[in-house]
Write a protein that holds these residues in place. Structure first.
Motif, PDB file in Angstrom:
ATOM      1  N   LEU A  83       0.824  -1.193   0.000  1.00 54.63           N
ATOM      2  CA  LEU A  83       0.000   0.000   0.000  1.00 54.63           C
ATOM      3  C   LEU A  83       0.868   1.257   0.000  1.00 54.63           C
ATOM      4  O   LEU A  83       0.601   2.222  -0.731  1.00 54.63           O
ATOM      5  CB  LEU A  83      -0.922  -0.021   1.222  1.00 54.63           C
ATOM      6  CG  LEU A  83      -2.073   0.987   1.269  1.00 54.63           C
ATOM      7  CD1 LEU A  83      -2.934   0.905   0.029  1.00 54.63           C
ATOM      8  CD2 LEU A  83      -2.916   0.767   2.516  1.00 54.63           C
ATOM      9  N   PHE A  84       1.930   1.241   0.807  1.00 53.14           N
ATOM     10  CA  PHE A  84       2.857   2.375   0.842  1.00 53.14           C
ATOM     11  C   PHE A  84       3.469   2.602  -0.537  1.00 53.14           C
ATOM     12  O   PHE A  84       3.528   3.736  -1.033  1.00 53.14           O
ATOM     13  CB  PHE A  84       3.958   2.113   1.868  1.00 53.14           C
ATOM     14  CG  PHE A  84       4.960   3.219   1.987  1.00 53.14           C
ATOM     15  CD1 PHE A  84       4.748   4.272   2.863  1.00 53.14           C
ATOM     16  CD2 PHE A  84       6.122   3.225   1.219  1.00 53.14           C
ATOM     17  CE1 PHE A  84       5.670   5.311   2.976  1.00 53.14           C
ATOM     18  CE2 PHE A  84       7.041   4.248   1.321  1.00 53.14           C
ATOM     19  CZ  PHE A  84       6.822   5.298   2.200  1.00 53.14           C
ATOM     20  N   SER A  85       3.927   1.522  -1.181  1.00 50.64           N
ATOM     21  CA  SER A  85       4.580   1.643  -2.488  1.00 50.64           C
ATOM     22  C   SER A  85       3.614   2.161  -3.544  1.00 50.64           C
ATOM     23  O   SER A  85       3.977   3.007  -4.371  1.00 50.64           O
ATOM     24  CB  SER A  85       5.153   0.293  -2.921  1.00 50.64           C
ATOM     25  OG  SER A  85       6.133  -0.156  -2.012  1.00 50.64           O
ATOM     26  N   LEU A  86       2.380   1.651  -3.538  1.00 47.69           N
ATOM     27  CA  LEU A  86       1.399   2.079  -4.535  1.00 47.69           C
ATOM     28  C   LEU A  86       1.055   3.553  -4.356  1.00 47.69           C
ATOM     29  O   LEU A  86       0.994   4.310  -5.337  1.00 47.69           O
ATOM     30  CB  LEU A  86       0.134   1.222  -4.444  1.00 47.69           C
ATOM     31  CG  LEU A  86      -0.935   1.538  -5.497  1.00 47.69           C
ATOM     32  CD1 LEU A  86      -0.389   1.313  -6.902  1.00 47.69           C
ATOM     33  CD2 LEU A  86      -2.185   0.689  -5.274  1.00 47.69           C
ATOM     34  N   ILE A  87       0.821   3.985  -3.107  1.00 47.03           N
ATOM     35  CA  ILE A  87       0.519   5.399  -2.864  1.00 47.03           C
ATOM     36  C   ILE A  87       1.703   6.267  -3.274  1.00 47.03           C
ATOM     37  O   ILE A  87       1.542   7.318  -3.909  1.00 47.03           O
ATOM     38  CB  ILE A  87       0.183   5.622  -1.376  1.00 47.03           C
ATOM     39  CG1 ILE A  87      -1.099   4.887  -0.996  1.00 47.03           C
ATOM     40  CG2 ILE A  87       0.032   7.112  -1.071  1.00 47.03           C
ATOM     41  CD1 ILE A  87      -1.369   4.867   0.493  1.00 47.03           C
ATOM     42  N   ARG A  88       2.894   5.822  -2.919  1.00 44.29           N
ATOM     43  CA  ARG A  88       4.102   6.577  -3.250  1.00 44.29           C
ATOM     44  C   ARG A  88       4.261   6.741  -4.761  1.00 44.29           C
ATOM     45  O   ARG A  88       4.482   7.859  -5.258  1.00 44.29           O
ATOM     46  CB  ARG A  88       5.313   5.840  -2.664  1.00 44.29           C
ATOM     47  CG  ARG A  88       6.656   6.434  -3.005  1.00 44.29           C
ATOM     48  CD  ARG A  88       7.768   5.547  -2.479  1.00 44.29           C
ATOM     49  NE  ARG A  88       9.085   6.047  -2.817  1.00 44.29           N
ATOM     50  CZ  ARG A  88      10.222   5.411  -2.588  1.00 44.29           C
ATOM     51  NH1 ARG A  88      10.195   4.224  -1.993  1.00 44.29           N
ATOM     52  NH2 ARG A  88      11.381   5.932  -2.932  1.00 44.29           N
ATOM     53  N   LEU A  89       4.125   5.661  -5.499  1.00 45.35           N
ATOM     54  CA  LEU A  89       4.330   5.715  -6.946  1.00 45.35           C
ATOM     55  C   LEU A  89       3.196   6.454  -7.649  1.00 45.35           C
ATOM     56  O   LEU A  89       3.430   7.263  -8.554  1.00 45.35           O
ATOM     57  CB  LEU A  89       4.473   4.296  -7.501  1.00 45.35           C
ATOM     58  CG  LEU A  89       5.719   3.529  -7.046  1.00 45.35           C
ATOM     59  CD1 LEU A  89       5.635   2.075  -7.458  1.00 45.35           C
ATOM     60  CD2 LEU A  89       6.983   4.168  -7.616  1.00 45.35           C
ATOM     61  N   ALA A  90       1.948   6.173  -7.254  1.00 47.02           N
ATOM     62  CA  ALA A  90       0.803   6.798  -7.915  1.00 47.02           C
ATOM     63  C   ALA A  90       0.760   8.302  -7.655  1.00 47.02           C
ATOM     64  O   ALA A  90       0.503   9.099  -8.576  1.00 47.02           O
ATOM     65  CB  ALA A  90      -0.490   6.140  -7.453  1.00 47.02           C
ATOM     66  N   SER A  91       1.028   8.720  -6.418  1.00 47.92           N
ATOM     67  CA  SER A  91       1.020  10.155  -6.115  1.00 47.92           C
ATOM     68  C   SER A  91       2.163  10.869  -6.836  1.00 47.92           C
ATOM     69  O   SER A  91       2.012  12.008  -7.296  1.00 47.92           O
ATOM     70  CB  SER A  91       1.101  10.382  -4.606  1.00 47.92           C
ATOM     71  OG  SER A  91       2.286   9.822  -4.062  1.00 47.92           O
TER      72      SER A  91
END
Length: 287
Positions: free
Chosen positions: A33-41
């Motif tokens: 979840l951290f990685s997805l939020i980081r990359l998407a944002s």
């Protein structure tokens, strides 16, 4: 101006380490979840910047997924981001940082040598000194490492080295980094159902930390990194990155209340001395 921009980049890299540890260690946030939020944002903010600040008359590729470089950039960034987040779940922070930065140093120095960048004797002395300082700073007192997590951090380091080498010849850094984040987000989203462990994170703080990591420390930091990479070259880029653990530890002292002993301060001084010898004295000593 170059070294001012480099300072901002190194601060962003160190902030990423701090934000990741804060979210994953302190708040037990899910790494997927951290990685997805980081990359998407990061992809969102870079897309906004690309639309707003694209040079007049420049041609923006509206279908970048048809090109091989798009997926290379995304794969390199996704390998780094996912491997980095997962490795820190079971890996001592010092061991993890040493594996990451030691691997990056070795891979990038080898790549620089392969591409014809020959270093002077004084520069090699500087590299050895900074490398010694890195080990002295990060390894003493570290807990025994989990081999699987250590392997993940090694893979993450290879991904980051690949990402840096792709940026060395970047002609359009904003577009390249935007595409990297778009492709990495797509790759992570495909893997997300398999990687996700827990959605139930109700506290707002780790979500904010992931957004700060993506928008500021990663998105804007990596864009600036790609802007200055062609001027730095691989060898200098590898050496300057050894300053990131030093800055991250200082940030940890100020923001997380961590303490630094005399040995840590001496090791940090060694790293700074080695980086100075291997970078700022290049012209005077190069054959």
């Amino acid at each position: 101006m170059l070294y001012f921009q480099l300072t901002i980049v190194l601060l962003a890299f160190a902030a990423n380490s701090l934000l990741c540890r804060w979210a994953l260690d302190v708040h037990q946030f899910d790494p997927a979840l951290f990685s997805l939020i980081r990359l998407a944002s990061g992809a969102v903010i870079l897309s906004i910047l690309l639309r707003r600040f694209a040079p007049p008359g420049s041609k923006v590729n509206i279908m970048p997924w048809r090109e091989r470089r798009f997926w290379k950039l995304g794969a390199a960034l996704a390998i780094y981001a996912l491997g980095f987040s997962w490795a820190y779940l079971r890996l001592d922070t010092g061991i993890g940082a040493f594996i990451l930065f030691a691997t990056i140093q070795i891979v990038m120095q080898f790549a620089a040598f392969w591409l014809g960048d020959r270093l002077s004797a004084l520069q090699w002395v500087g590299i050895i000194i900074s490398f010694t300082g890195l080990g002295w700073l990060l390894l003493p007192g570290a807990a025994a490492s989990d081999l699987f997590s250590a392997g993940l951090m090694f893979i993450a380091a290879l991904g980051w080295s690949w990402f840096v080498m792709l940026g060395k010849q970047s002609q359009q850094p904003l577009q390249d980094v935007q595409q990297a984040f778009m492709a990495a987000s797509a790759i992570t989203l495909v893997l997300f159902p398999v990687l996700l462990q827990e959605w139930l994170h109700w506290h707002w703080m780790p979500w904010l930390l992931a957004l700060l990591s993506g928008v500021v420390a990663s998105g804007l930091g990596y864009f600036l990194w790609y802007r200055i990479l062609p001027k730095l070259g691989l060898s200098k880029a590898a050496q300057f990155q050894l300053l990131v653990p030093v800055i991250a530890l200082l940030m940890g002292m100020f923001f997380l209340g961590e303490t630094l002993g005399q040995q840590a301060l001496a090791a940090m001084a060694l790293i700074i001395t080695g980086v100075a010898l291997s970078t700022f004295f290049r012209r005077a000593t190069a054959p």
